[in-house]
Enzyme design. Structure first.
Site, PDB file in Angstrom:
ATOM      1  N   GLY A  25       0.792  -1.234   0.000  1.00  0.00           N
ATOM      2  CA  GLY A  25       0.000   0.000   0.000  1.00  0.00           C
ATOM      3  C   GLY A  25       0.819   1.276   0.000  1.00  0.00           C
ATOM      4  O   GLY A  25       0.314   2.339   0.362  1.00  0.00           O
ATOM      5  N   GLU A  93       8.547   4.672  -6.298  1.00  0.00           N
ATOM      6  CA  GLU A  93       9.528   3.665  -6.751  1.00  0.00           C
ATOM      7  C   GLU A  93      10.962   4.157  -6.514  1.00  0.00           C
ATOM      8  O   GLU A  93      11.838   4.013  -7.367  1.00  0.00           O
ATOM      9  CB  GLU A  93       9.311   3.312  -8.227  1.00  0.00           C
ATOM     10  CG  GLU A  93       7.921   2.784  -8.549  1.00  0.00           C
ATOM     11  CD  GLU A  93       7.632   1.387  -8.009  1.00  0.00           C
ATOM     12  OE1 GLU A  93       8.511   0.771  -7.369  1.00  0.00           O
ATOM     13  OE2 GLU A  93       6.500   0.914  -8.224  1.00  0.00           O
ATOM     14  N   ALA A  94      11.185   4.718  -5.340  1.00  0.00           N
ATOM     15  CA  ALA A  94      12.456   5.373  -5.032  1.00  0.00           C
ATOM     16  C   ALA A  94      13.644   4.422  -5.078  1.00  0.00           C
ATOM     17  O   ALA A  94      14.782   4.844  -5.299  1.00  0.00           O
ATOM     18  CB  ALA A  94      12.374   6.022  -3.656  1.00  0.00           C
TER      19      ALA A  94
END
Ligand code: ADP
Ligand code: ZN
Length: 189
Positions: A25, A93-94
């Site tokens: 999440g 999406e680091a």
């Protein structure tokens, strides 16, 4: 690395991290925070690395199909150049950015911005996925999200790769991965 100096605000900024396994999440939570900021008339911008072209290249999209418009960049440094007018900078999406994301987030926060970063904290072997651990140590706020283990129903903190592929980064169909608890997770050889 050349660092651009910001003078966009006299208020302080800060860094929030949302991390956990796949399906936990993270993107939903990122979208929730960004929507609230938008309602409060804050200028919100969201960035993601080019490597992640799942579902949509113009939006971030959660596994529950919520979406939010986003800007794709090749390198974290571009965020500094582009986000000058944003009050709130979201980064999804680091884990697919390089280590310079740490300096970029620091500089954005020093310039008065609220920086919200979402990413995987472990890879498919359950090893730390940089630059998330380094970001955790400089962040003001940390949220760890958990999924539900698809095998036993316990809280899931790990991402199981279903097929035997050796590369660390494999962007494939979403049924290539499952959320698993530490007991049901099987470490790849
Ligand atoms: P993340 O960004 O962490 O991968 P998303 O925000 O994209 O997660 O998706 C979360 C959604 O994924 C949940 O609300 C649920 O609809 C779905 N989902 C699929 N598999 C699971 C699971 N095993 N546990 C919890 N949620 C799951
Ligand atoms: Zn389990």
């Amino acid at each position: 690395m050349e660092i651009l100096k910001y003078n966009t605000s006299d208020k302080t900024g800060w860094i929030e991290i949302i991390c956990g396994c796949m399906y936990s999440g993270k993107t939903e939570e990122l979208i929730r925070r960004l929507r609230r900021a938008q309602i409060a008339k804050q200028t919100v911008e969201i960035y993601k690395p080019r490597i992640d072209n799942r579902y949509s290249s113009t939006h971030i999209v959660s596994h529950s199909e919520q979406s939010f418009p986003s800007i794709v960049v090749d390198d974290a440094f571009e965020i500094l150049q582009r986000a000058k007018n944003a009050h709130v900078v979201g980064i999804d999406e680091a884990q697919f950015f390089k280590m310079n994301l740490v300096d970029v987030c620091e500089e954005l926060a020093n310039g008065g911005k609220r920086v919200i970063v979402a990413g995987l904290d472990q890879d498919y072997k359950a090893k730390s996925f940089e630059p998330i651990p380094q970001l955790l140590s400089i962040a003001e706020y940390i949220t760890k999200t958990l999924a539900i283990c698809v095998v036993c129903g316990s809280p899931a903190n790990r991402t199981q790769r279903i097929y035997d592929v050796k590369e660390r980064v494999v962007i494939g169909s979403k049924d290539m991965y499952e959320a698993r608890c530490r007991k049901c997770f099987v470490a790849p050889k």
